[in-house]
Design an enzyme around this catalytic site. Sequence first.
Site, PDB file in Angstrom:
ATOM      1  N   CYS A 134      44.223  23.198  49.631  1.00  0.00           N
ATOM      2  CA  CYS A 134      44.325  21.924  50.609  1.00  0.00           C
ATOM      3  C   CYS A 134      43.053  22.028  51.412  1.00  0.00           C
ATOM      4  CB  CYS A 134      45.431  22.312  51.476  1.00  0.00           C
ATOM      5  SG  CYS A 134      45.888  21.156  52.914  1.00  0.00           S
ATOM      6  N   CYS A 154      40.081  15.782  50.110  1.00  0.00           N
ATOM      7  CA  CYS A 154      41.540  15.847  50.190  1.00  0.00           C
ATOM      8  C   CYS A 154      42.075  15.798  48.977  1.00  0.00           C
ATOM      9  CB  CYS A 154      42.210  14.484  51.103  1.00  0.00           C
ATOM     10  SG  CYS A 154      43.879  14.484  51.144  1.00  0.00           S
TER      11      CYS A 154
HETATM   12  N1  DGL Z   1      46.421  18.582  51.137  1.00  0.00           N
HETATM   13  C1  DGL Z   1      46.057  17.778  52.128  1.00  0.00           C
HETATM   14  C2  DGL Z   1      44.494  17.917  52.105  1.00  0.00           C
HETATM   15  O1  DGL Z   1      43.815  18.171  51.030  1.00  0.00           O
HETATM   16  C3  DGL Z   1      46.255  16.159  51.908  1.00  0.00           C
HETATM   17  C4  DGL Z   1      47.646  16.121  52.459  1.00  0.00           C
HETATM   18  C5  DGL Z   1      48.245  16.201  53.542  1.00  0.00           C
HETATM   19  O2  DGL Z   1      47.809  15.727  54.834  1.00  0.00           O
HETATM   20  O3  DGL Z   1      48.850  17.267  53.714  1.00  0.00           O
HETATM   21  O4  DGL Z   1      43.747  17.610  53.016  1.00  0.00           O
END
Ligand code: DGL
Length: 274
Positions: A77, A188
């Site tokens: 993430c 993201c």
């Molecule tokens: N997994 C999050 C990221 O890569 C994207 C989704 C979220 O906002 O939790 O930043």
Amino acid sequence: MLKLRNEGPIGVYDSGLGGLTVLRAVADRFPREDLVYLGDNARVPYGTRSPQTVVNYARACASVLRGHHIKALVVACNTVSALALQVLDAELFFPVLGVIAPGVREALLVSDRKRIGVLATSATARSGAYERALAALDPQAQAFVRPAPLLVPLVDEGWLDGELPRMAVRKYLAPLVEHDIDALVLGCTHYPLLAAMISSELAALSGKSVPVLDSAQPAVDDLVQLMETRQLATERDDPGKVRIILTDMPYDFAIASRFMGQDVTKLNVTAVDL
Ligand code: DGL
């Protein structure tokens, strides 16, 4: 004699299901390793939350993975990598890798003029993590980081093509094109499913081909290096087992399967209550 530490799984953690693209890349590169994926899909999105909340969520999820005796953790993430990587690294006794430095490194490799655009969640954009990572690798390079919050719910809804996602993508790319970027990082985990559209809209808006980079593969390159330097590879010869743990069981696994590149219902998926 088997080294017990080496027989633990590698952990992969994301706020939701997008990190399954990273799990897939890890599984392809390490077919004999056991893998445990934790997706906190009950609390996704993280990208709209405050830094303290993201840290709290990250600590809780890392504690679940610690219970599975992981030998290393890949934080797939971007939002957690931006806001909680240092906290996790300081508090955990196994190595922790993030996705921001690898994505930036890859962008520098393909960019001539070192004008790097980044699309990210609002929390990641506000954190300044991409700017810091870029400055650490090349002080002459410039980062242009743009929040693109609507792309997460669009992907979660499975709206991967058509006018609506195209309009959102164009709106988010326009200011980056004004900055004349010559590489774009998908900052993201959700955005790789929109990579083809982002790439074609970026080419249309800028009138040239601009490389669009996903950090999954460079993050796996970092993991390869870590596994080698710390000598963490399993000594078993049989295929590794993949386990997916979610904080909420989705009604259907269509988007999860798109991220993973295979039918997720055929894998070992269980739920955990945090
Ligand atoms: N997994 C999050 C990221 O890569 C994207 C989704 C979220 O906002 O939790 O930043």
